[in-house]
Design a protein around this motif. Sequence first.
Motif, PDB file in Angstrom:
ATOM      1  N   ASP A  60      19.069   7.213  49.414  1.00 19.11           N
ATOM      2  CA  ASP A  60      20.217   6.748  48.644  1.00 19.11           C
ATOM      3  C   ASP A  60      20.446   7.559  47.369  1.00 19.11           C
ATOM      4  OD1 ASP A  60      20.602   4.775  50.554  1.00 19.11           O
ATOM      5  OD2 ASP A  60      19.489   3.252  49.434  1.00 19.11           O
ATOM      6  N   ALA A  61      19.745   8.657  47.202  1.00 17.35           N
ATOM      7  CA  ALA A  61      19.912   9.484  46.004  1.00 17.35           C
ATOM      8  C   ALA A  61      21.307  10.096  45.983  1.00 17.35           C
ATOM      9  CB  ALA A  61      18.851  10.583  45.966  1.00 17.35           C
ATOM     10  N   GLY A  62      21.843  10.269  44.824  1.00 13.30           N
ATOM     11  CA  GLY A  62      23.180  10.828  44.697  1.00 13.30           C
ATOM     12  C   GLY A  62      23.200  12.343  44.600  1.00 13.30           C
ATOM     13  N   ARG A  63      22.087  12.963  44.919  1.00 14.28           N
ATOM     14  CA  ARG A  63      21.983  14.426  44.864  1.00 14.28           C
ATOM     15  C   ARG A  63      20.974  14.880  45.912  1.00 14.28           C
ATOM     16  NH1 ARG A  63      19.256  14.815  39.016  1.00 14.28           N
ATOM     17  NH2 ARG A  63      19.564  12.603  38.892  1.00 14.28           N
ATOM     18  N   PRO A  64      20.907  16.171  46.187  1.00 15.93           N
ATOM     19  CA  PRO A  64      19.892  16.655  47.134  1.00 15.93           C
ATOM     20  C   PRO A  64      18.474  16.351  46.627  1.00 15.93           C
ATOM     21  CG  PRO A  64      21.559  18.330  46.776  1.00 15.93           C
ATOM     22  CD  PRO A  64      21.805  17.247  45.748  1.00 15.93           C
ATOM     23  N   VAL A  65      17.588  16.105  47.573  1.00 15.69           N
ATOM     24  CA  VAL A  65      16.181  15.819  47.258  1.00 15.69           C
ATOM     25  C   VAL A  65      15.312  16.698  48.141  1.00 15.69           C
ATOM     26  CG1 VAL A  65      14.373  14.051  47.153  1.00 15.69           C
ATOM     27  CG2 VAL A  65      16.763  13.409  46.740  1.00 15.69           C
ATOM     28  N   ILE A  66      14.372  17.394  47.523  1.00 12.92           N
ATOM     29  CA  ILE A  66      13.374  18.140  48.295  1.00 12.92           C
ATOM     30  C   ILE A  66      12.092  17.316  48.249  1.00 12.92           C
ATOM     31  CG2 ILE A  66      12.740  19.612  46.318  1.00 12.92           C
ATOM     32  CD1 ILE A  66      12.217  21.843  48.423  1.00 12.92           C
ATOM     33  N   VAL A  67      11.589  16.953  49.417  1.00 14.53           N
ATOM     34  CA  VAL A  67      10.410  16.093  49.524  1.00 14.53           C
ATOM     35  C   VAL A  67       9.224  16.942  49.961  1.00 14.53           C
ATOM     36  CG1 VAL A  67       9.410  14.031  50.559  1.00 14.53           C
ATOM     37  CG2 VAL A  67      11.891  14.147  50.166  1.00 14.53           C
ATOM     38  N   ASP A  68       8.222  16.960  49.113  1.00 13.76           N
ATOM     39  CA  ASP A  68       6.987  17.714  49.356  1.00 13.76           C
ATOM     40  C   ASP A  68       5.952  16.777  49.951  1.00 13.76           C
ATOM     41  OD1 ASP A  68       4.809  19.482  49.238  1.00 13.76           O
ATOM     42  OD2 ASP A  68       4.441  19.062  47.112  1.00 13.76           O
ATOM     43  N   PHE A  69       5.615  16.954  51.229  1.00 10.10           N
ATOM     44  CA  PHE A  69       4.531  16.211  51.870  1.00 10.10           C
ATOM     45  C   PHE A  69       3.271  17.036  51.643  1.00 10.10           C
ATOM     46  CE2 PHE A  69       8.215  14.427  53.877  1.00 10.10           C
ATOM     47  CZ  PHE A  69       7.863  13.114  54.155  1.00 10.10           C
ATOM     48  N   TRP A  70       2.294  16.464  50.947  1.00 15.61           N
ATOM     49  CA  TRP A  70       1.135  17.209  50.470  1.00 15.61           C
ATOM     50  C   TRP A  70      -0.123  16.339  50.510  1.00 15.61           C
ATOM     51  CZ3 TRP A  70      -1.785  16.057  46.041  1.00 15.61           C
ATOM     52  CH2 TRP A  70      -1.370  14.911  45.363  1.00 15.61           C
ATOM     53  N   ALA A  71      -1.274  16.950  50.194  1.00 20.39           N
ATOM     54  CA  ALA A  71      -2.545  16.236  50.022  1.00 20.39           C
ATOM     55  C   ALA A  71      -3.370  16.985  48.975  1.00 20.39           C
ATOM     56  CB  ALA A  71      -3.313  16.156  51.335  1.00 20.39           C
ATOM     57  N   SER A  72      -4.217  16.260  48.270  1.00 21.94           N
ATOM     58  CA  SER A  72      -5.001  16.855  47.183  1.00 21.94           C
ATOM     59  C   SER A  72      -6.013  17.886  47.681  1.00 21.94           C
ATOM     60  CB  SER A  72      -5.717  15.761  46.386  1.00 21.94           C
ATOM     61  OG  SER A  72      -6.595  15.048  47.235  1.00 21.94           O
ATOM     62  N   TRP A  73      -6.467  17.772  48.914  1.00 22.01           N
ATOM     63  CA  TRP A  73      -7.473  18.688  49.466  1.00 22.01           C
ATOM     64  C   TRP A  73      -6.856  19.968  50.043  1.00 22.01           C
ATOM     65  CZ3 TRP A  73      -5.901  19.333  54.367  1.00 22.01           C
ATOM     66  CH2 TRP A  73      -5.229  18.276  54.985  1.00 22.01           C
ATOM     67  N   CYS A  74      -5.526  20.056  50.059  1.00 16.42           N
ATOM     68  CA  CYS A  74      -4.801  21.165  50.694  1.00 16.42           C
ATOM     69  C   CYS A  74      -4.571  22.291  49.694  1.00 16.42           C
ATOM     70  CB  CYS A  74      -3.481  20.620  51.245  1.00 16.42           C
ATOM     71  SG  CYS A  74      -2.311  21.877  51.783  1.00 16.42           S
ATOM     72  N   GLY A  75      -5.225  23.433  49.906  1.00 20.37           N
ATOM     73  CA  GLY A  75      -5.084  24.581  49.019  1.00 20.37           C
ATOM     74  C   GLY A  75      -3.657  25.084  48.891  1.00 20.37           C
ATOM     75  N   PRO A  76      -2.955  25.346  50.002  1.00 27.10           N
ATOM     76  CA  PRO A  76      -1.566  25.790  49.905  1.00 27.10           C
ATOM     77  C   PRO A  76      -0.672  24.761  49.190  1.00 27.10           C
ATOM     78  CG  PRO A  76      -2.423  26.295  52.076  1.00 27.10           C
ATOM     79  CD  PRO A  76      -3.462  25.436  51.384  1.00 27.10           C
ATOM     80  N   CYS A  77      -0.985  23.474  49.353  1.00 27.95           N
ATOM     81  CA  CYS A  77      -0.212  22.436  48.654  1.00 27.95           C
ATOM     82  C   CYS A  77      -0.381  22.592  47.144  1.00 27.95           C
ATOM     83  CB  CYS A  77      -0.677  21.039  49.073  1.00 27.95           C
ATOM     84  SG  CYS A  77      -0.425  20.655  50.817  1.00 27.95           S
ATOM     85  N   ARG A  78      -1.603  22.825  46.706  1.00 28.41           N
ATOM     86  CA  ARG A  78      -1.860  23.012  45.268  1.00 28.41           C
ATOM     87  C   ARG A  78      -1.175  24.275  44.762  1.00 28.41           C
ATOM     88  NH1 ARG A  78      -7.044  21.588  46.947  1.00 28.41           N
ATOM     89  NH2 ARG A  78      -7.777  23.706  46.563  1.00 28.41           N
ATOM     90  N   GLN A  79      -1.101  25.315  45.597  1.00 31.75           N
ATOM     91  CA  GLN A  79      -0.423  26.551  45.208  1.00 31.75           C
ATOM     92  C   GLN A  79       1.081  26.344  45.079  1.00 31.75           C
ATOM     93  OE1 GLN A  79      -1.764  29.164  48.314  1.00 31.75           O
ATOM     94  NE2 GLN A  79      -3.545  29.845  47.157  1.00 31.75           N
ATOM     95  N   MET A  80       1.625  25.383  45.806  1.00 28.45           N
ATOM     96  CA  MET A  80       3.055  25.094  45.741  1.00 28.45           C
ATOM     97  C   MET A  80       3.435  24.310  44.484  1.00 28.45           C
ATOM     98  SD  MET A  80       4.826  26.364  48.217  1.00 28.45           S
ATOM     99  CE  MET A  80       6.307  25.451  47.829  1.00 28.45           C
ATOM    100  N   GLU A  81       2.482  23.667  43.863  1.00 27.53           N
ATOM    101  CA  GLU A  81       2.782  22.796  42.723  1.00 27.53           C
ATOM    102  C   GLU A  81       3.546  23.501  41.597  1.00 27.53           C
ATOM    103  OE1 GLU A  81       0.647  19.431  39.970  1.00 27.53           O
ATOM    104  OE2 GLU A  81      -0.430  20.279  41.660  1.00 27.53           O
ATOM    105  N   PRO A  82       3.090  24.684  41.120  1.00 28.65           N
ATOM    106  CA  PRO A  82       3.869  25.330  40.050  1.00 28.65           C
ATOM    107  C   PRO A  82       5.255  25.786  40.512  1.00 28.65           C
ATOM    108  CG  PRO A  82       1.941  26.672  40.633  1.00 28.65           C
ATOM    109  CD  PRO A  82       1.850  25.388  41.395  1.00 28.65           C
TER     110      PRO A  82
END
Length: 107
Positions: A18-40
């Motif tokens: 229901d957001a009034g703008r585009p939303v990018i949803v990051d599916f991640w986990a704390s143990w995932c190295g590439p996920c942590r690299q995506m954070e910045p």
Amino acid sequence: MAESVTVTQDTFRSSVIDAGRPVIVDFWASWCGPCRQMEPVLDSIAEDYDGRVTVAKVNVDEERLLASMYQIMSIPALLVFKDGHKVAELHGKQSRAALAETLDALV
């Protein structure tokens, strides 16, 4: 400074669908190295697109049902929603340029 929002099964509809703008949803986990690299990268996107795009985060370990609903088989997985519909899906570590190109087409 714009920040990402944490989304749960209870808040997914209001924060994403229901957001009034585009939303990018990051599916991640704390143990995932590439996920942590995506954070910045995602923090930079949240800052640069403040007011135009929302960056949302879903922890797949805590929100297994939500991850299952969107058939998340590997992480990081980035789903882009606009007007309540999924319009793009990106898997694995993404460059800032690739994310910007996807978002620029929507805003």
